[in-house]
Design a protein around this motif. Structure first.
Motif, PDB file in Angstrom:
ATOM      1  N   TYR A 100      50.039  43.109  49.378  1.00 22.37           N
ATOM      2  CA  TYR A 100      51.193  43.813  50.284  1.00 22.37           C
ATOM      3  C   TYR A 100      52.681  43.157  50.302  1.00 22.37           C
ATOM      4  O   TYR A 100      53.104  42.539  49.731  1.00 22.37           O
ATOM      5  CB  TYR A 100      50.900  43.315  51.800  1.00 22.37           C
ATOM      6  N   GLY A 101      53.304  45.002  50.167  1.00 23.89           N
ATOM      7  CA  GLY A 101      54.488  44.855  50.550  1.00 23.89           C
ATOM      8  C   GLY A 101      54.750  45.508  48.339  1.00 23.89           C
ATOM      9  O   GLY A 101      53.911  45.880  47.897  1.00 23.89           O
ATOM     10  N   PRO A 102      56.267  45.703  48.695  1.00 23.14           N
ATOM     11  CA  PRO A 102      56.452  46.455  46.892  1.00 23.14           C
ATOM     12  C   PRO A 102      56.436  46.254  45.910  1.00 23.14           C
ATOM     13  O   PRO A 102      56.751  46.706  45.348  1.00 23.14           O
ATOM     14  CB  PRO A 102      57.791  46.723  47.636  1.00 23.14           C
ATOM     15  N   VAL A 103      56.445  44.192  46.211  1.00 23.19           N
ATOM     16  CA  VAL A 103      56.520  43.711  45.096  1.00 23.19           C
ATOM     17  C   VAL A 103      54.916  42.640  44.613  1.00 23.19           C
ATOM     18  O   VAL A 103      55.139  42.096  45.698  1.00 23.19           O
ATOM     19  CB  VAL A 103      57.814  42.666  44.578  1.00 23.19           C
ATOM     20  N   LEU A 104      54.751  43.249  43.338  1.00 25.58           N
ATOM     21  CA  LEU A 104      53.660  42.033  43.018  1.00 25.58           C
ATOM     22  C   LEU A 104      53.815  40.500  42.482  1.00 25.58           C
ATOM     23  O   LEU A 104      55.564  40.831  41.802  1.00 25.58           O
ATOM     24  CB  LEU A 104      53.462  42.576  41.872  1.00 25.58           C
ATOM     25  N   THR A 105      53.353  39.741  43.050  1.00 25.42           N
ATOM     26  CA  THR A 105      54.474  38.140  43.066  1.00 25.42           C
ATOM     27  C   THR A 105      52.865  37.174  41.973  1.00 25.42           C
ATOM     28  O   THR A 105      51.424  37.631  42.896  1.00 25.42           O
ATOM     29  CB  THR A 105      54.455  37.708  44.627  1.00 25.42           C
ATOM     30  N   PRO A 106      52.954  36.384  41.880  1.00 24.46           N
ATOM     31  CA  PRO A 106      52.059  35.628  41.515  1.00 24.46           C
ATOM     32  C   PRO A 106      51.232  34.729  42.063  1.00 24.46           C
ATOM     33  O   PRO A 106      50.229  35.105  41.670  1.00 24.46           O
ATOM     34  CB  PRO A 106      52.951  34.613  40.937  1.00 24.46           C
ATOM     35  N   GLY A 107      51.507  34.713  43.325  1.00 25.35           N
ATOM     36  CA  GLY A 107      50.828  34.602  44.258  1.00 25.35           C
ATOM     37  C   GLY A 107      49.673  35.751  45.132  1.00 25.35           C
ATOM     38  O   GLY A 107      49.650  35.919  46.303  1.00 25.35           O
ATOM     39  N   ALA A 108      49.567  36.402  44.564  1.00 26.97           N
ATOM     40  CA  ALA A 108      48.787  38.365  45.017  1.00 26.97           C
ATOM     41  C   ALA A 108      47.330  37.801  45.529  1.00 26.97           C
ATOM     42  O   ALA A 108      46.915  36.274  45.337  1.00 26.97           O
ATOM     43  CB  ALA A 108      48.397  39.124  44.030  1.00 26.97           C
ATOM     44  N   ARG A 109      47.745  38.416  46.457  1.00 24.39           N
ATOM     45  CA  ARG A 109      45.798  38.185  47.514  1.00 24.39           C
ATOM     46  C   ARG A 109      44.932  38.559  46.643  1.00 24.39           C
ATOM     47  O   ARG A 109      44.100  37.519  46.630  1.00 24.39           O
ATOM     48  CB  ARG A 109      46.154  38.828  48.814  1.00 24.39           C
ATOM     49  N   TYR A 110      44.928  40.048  46.224  1.00 29.98           N
ATOM     50  CA  TYR A 110      43.253  40.039  45.277  1.00 29.98           C
ATOM     51  C   TYR A 110      43.773  40.086  43.296  1.00 29.98           C
ATOM     52  O   TYR A 110      45.139  40.493  43.199  1.00 29.98           O
ATOM     53  CB  TYR A 110      43.350  42.173  46.056  1.00 29.98           C
ATOM     54  N   TRP A 111      42.003  39.858  43.426  1.00 29.46           N
ATOM     55  CA  TRP A 111      42.759  39.851  41.740  1.00 29.46           C
ATOM     56  C   TRP A 111      41.369  40.082  41.247  1.00 29.46           C
ATOM     57  O   TRP A 111      40.864  40.317  41.582  1.00 29.46           O
ATOM     58  CB  TRP A 111      42.572  38.006  41.289  1.00 29.46           C
ATOM     59  N   GLY A 112      40.813  40.983  40.822  1.00 27.66           N
ATOM     60  CA  GLY A 112      40.159  40.879  39.313  1.00 27.66           C
ATOM     61  C   GLY A 112      39.543  40.177  38.674  1.00 27.66           C
ATOM     62  O   GLY A 112      40.638  38.779  38.178  1.00 27.66           O
ATOM     63  N   GLN A 113      38.693  40.234  38.105  1.00 28.38           N
ATOM     64  CA  GLN A 113      37.733  39.350  36.544  1.00 28.38           C
ATOM     65  C   GLN A 113      37.960  39.960  35.664  1.00 28.38           C
ATOM     66  O   GLN A 113      38.075  38.110  34.894  1.00 28.38           O
ATOM     67  CB  GLN A 113      36.568  40.270  37.232  1.00 28.38           C
ATOM     68  N   GLY A 114      39.623  40.361  35.253  1.00 30.13           N
ATOM     69  CA  GLY A 114      39.923  40.209  33.668  1.00 30.13           C
ATOM     70  C   GLY A 114      39.427  41.178  33.147  1.00 30.13           C
ATOM     71  O   GLY A 114      38.060  41.481  32.785  1.00 30.13           O
ATOM     72  N   THR A 115      40.234  41.607  31.874  1.00 29.39           N
ATOM     73  CA  THR A 115      40.051  42.380  30.936  1.00 29.39           C
ATOM     74  C   THR A 115      40.211  41.915  29.570  1.00 29.39           C
ATOM     75  O   THR A 115      41.499  41.926  29.198  1.00 29.39           O
ATOM     76  CB  THR A 115      39.582  44.114  31.208  1.00 29.39           C
ATOM     77  N   GLN A 116      39.184  42.243  28.343  1.00 31.34           N
ATOM     78  CA  GLN A 116      39.848  41.145  27.606  1.00 31.34           C
ATOM     79  C   GLN A 116      40.617  42.122  26.458  1.00 31.34           C
ATOM     80  O   GLN A 116      39.860  43.579  26.001  1.00 31.34           O
ATOM     81  CB  GLN A 116      39.198  40.873  26.603  1.00 31.34           C
ATOM     82  N   VAL A 117      41.652  41.934  25.644  1.00 28.06           N
ATOM     83  CA  VAL A 117      42.447  42.981  25.073  1.00 28.06           C
ATOM     84  C   VAL A 117      42.306  41.796  23.429  1.00 28.06           C
ATOM     85  O   VAL A 117      43.873  40.863  23.470  1.00 28.06           O
ATOM     86  CB  VAL A 117      43.631  44.096  25.640  1.00 28.06           C
ATOM     87  N   THR A 118      42.171  42.370  22.394  1.00 25.45           N
ATOM     88  CA  THR A 118      42.652  41.635  21.134  1.00 25.45           C
ATOM     89  C   THR A 118      43.072  42.717  20.714  1.00 25.45           C
ATOM     90  O   THR A 118      42.781  44.111  19.910  1.00 25.45           O
ATOM     91  CB  THR A 118      41.162  41.106  20.640  1.00 25.45           C
ATOM     92  N   VAL A 119      44.201  42.490  19.773  1.00 26.56           N
ATOM     93  CA  VAL A 119      44.587  42.856  18.248  1.00 26.56           C
ATOM     94  C   VAL A 119      45.008  42.256  17.546  1.00 26.56           C
ATOM     95  O   VAL A 119      45.196  40.886  17.547  1.00 26.56           O
ATOM     96  CB  VAL A 119      46.061  43.638  19.753  1.00 26.56           C
ATOM     97  N   SER A 120      43.978  43.256  16.490  1.00 29.16           N
ATOM     98  CA  SER A 120      44.030  42.318  15.179  1.00 29.16           C
ATOM     99  C   SER A 120      45.427  42.838  13.925  1.00 29.16           C
ATOM    100  O   SER A 120      46.120  44.075  14.261  1.00 29.16           O
ATOM    101  CB  SER A 120      42.899  42.757  14.293  1.00 29.16           C
ATOM    102  N   SER A 121      45.849  41.835  13.583  1.00 33.40           N
ATOM    103  CA  SER A 121      46.936  42.382  12.378  1.00 33.40           C
ATOM    104  C   SER A 121      46.670  42.562  11.425  1.00 33.40           C
ATOM    105  O   SER A 121      45.141  42.796  10.599  1.00 33.40           O
ATOM    106  CB  SER A 121      48.137  40.947  12.099  1.00 33.40           C
TER     107      SER A 121
END
Length: 121
Positions: A100-121
């Motif tokens: 809630y609020g205008p700025v996202l903080t590291p202590g955000a209330r809601y989180w997703g489960q994550g998605t992997q991004v892999t970048v090969s060289s």
């Protein structure tokens, strides 16, 4: 209860593009900032980008500024992260977050489960 569900991660080559999506379920996130953090192996979770409810304010980490673009579609309760010119150092698990609020903080209330991004060289 709010559930954030990310999608769009994958394996790409350096210089390629990806678009991540994060859909929120359970309630409309009015007046909430939405955004993305990422965590690379052996490193702490780090801020990537965020956007205010209206979309009028966006914030980026220096490492992605000019390459990544965050946007949101409030009608779909969804936030997007367009990632261009990807680099191997962008490899990480990307997490969607909201608070809630205008700025996202590291202590955000809601989180997703994550998605992997892999970048090969």
């Amino acid at each position: 209860q709010v559930q954030l569900v990310e999608s769009g991660g994958g394996l790409v080559q350096a210089g390629d593009s990806l678009r991540l999506s994060c859909a929120a379920y359970g309630r409309t996130l009015d007046s909430h900032a939405l955004g993305w953090f990422r965590q690379a192996p052996g490193k702490e979770r780090a801020f990537v980008a965020s956007i205010s409810w209206s979309g009028g304010s966006t914030y980026y980490s220096d490492s992605v500024k000019g390459r990544f673009t965050i946007s949101r579609d409030n009608a779909k309760n969804t936030v997007y992260l367009q990632m261009n010119s990807l680099k191997p150092e962008d490899t990480a698990v990307y997490y969607c977050a909201a608070n809630y609020g205008p700025v996202l903080t590291p202590g955000a209330r809601y989180w997703g489960q994550g998605t992997q991004v892999t970048v090969s060289s």
